[in-house]
Write an enzyme that holds these catalytic residues in place. Structure first.
Site, PDB file in Angstrom:
ATOM      1  CB  SER A  59     -14.764   6.379 -15.081  1.00  0.00           C
ATOM      2  OG  SER A  59     -15.697   7.411 -15.483  1.00  0.00           O
ATOM      3  CE  LYS A  63     -14.279   7.554 -19.395  1.00  0.00           C
ATOM      4  NZ  LYS A  63     -14.349   6.696 -18.244  1.00  0.00           N
TER       5      LYS A  63
END
Length: 228
Positions: free
Chosen positions: A49, A104
């Protein structure tokens, strides 16, 4: 002098020696727990990701200093004084049941307006320049949280690999109390299937390390000691 020291050491009762040894190990364990809980942690990247900023199999040192303090052997965490800035990578506990910690990038700070349209991010009504994005979003795709204002003490986060990231677009905001820390360095990077780095996959992970020992080319040497 050495002989006298040896004689004195032999004269110490066995029980006292054992007690002294146990106490020394207790201090070592306490120091480890303090460092692990408040200063730095080791993490491994299990998914793509954040490609290409972070690759599957990257091993990170995560600084917790100022962000979060964990109480050993409990699920308790104490929020500290530091807050992340926009564009910074963070490690956090997602507001999802039984989910592992995520890594993230912070896109929206408290009070920011986020709009996702045409496959791009608009921050406070201005197009956000994102040189770190590798795979952009599908311009025609819509998300549950595509037009929002970030609430107080929360953050809007996204992965750099927008086509393969389960992030704030789908499940909302990260509470400040869920922050753990920020990556500071890659200390090891091993090429192996994603399955090897998933939580609880001890056998697969051991095999990945063994393969790296036998086949050194599986170590991404050029990524070692990369700082953030």
């Amino acid at each position: 002098m050495t002989k006298e020291k040896n004689v004195k050491e032999k004269a110490v009762p066995l029980r006292k020696k054992v007690t002294r040894e146990i106490l020394s190990w207790v201090w070592v364990i306490l120091a480890f727990l303090f460092i692990q809980g408040t200063l730095v942690q080791a993490r491994v990247i299990p998914s793509g990701s954040m490609e290409r900023t972070l690759l599957v199999g990257d091993h990170l040192l995560v600084s917790r200093f100022g962000y979060d303090a964990g109480v050993p052997f409990t699920g308790m965490h104490v929020e500290l004084w530091k807050n992340p800035v926009r564009g910074q990578m963070i490690v956090f506990r997602p507001p999802l049941p039984d989910a592992p910690d995520y890594v993230k990038r912070v896109i929206g700070l408290p009070g920011d307006r986020i709009d996702i349209k045409g496959g791009a991010v608009w921050l406070n009504h201005r197009l956000l320049t994102e040189p770190y994005v590798t795979h952009p979003m599908n311009p025609g795709e819509h998300y549950p949280y595509e037009s929002v204002v970030v609430p107080p003490d929360h953050y809007f986060v996204m992965g750099d690999n927008r086509g393969n990231s389960y992030d704030s677009r789908y499940w909302g905001f990260v509470p400040r109390e869920n922050l753990i820390g920020t990556p500071v360095m890659i200390y090891m990077s091993v090429e192996a299937p994603e399955q090897a780095w998933q939580p609880g996959k001890i056998g697969e992970r051991a095999l990945a390390y063994l393969n790296a020992l036998v086949h050194p080319h599986l170590v991404r040497w050029g990524r070692l000691f990369v700082m953030f």
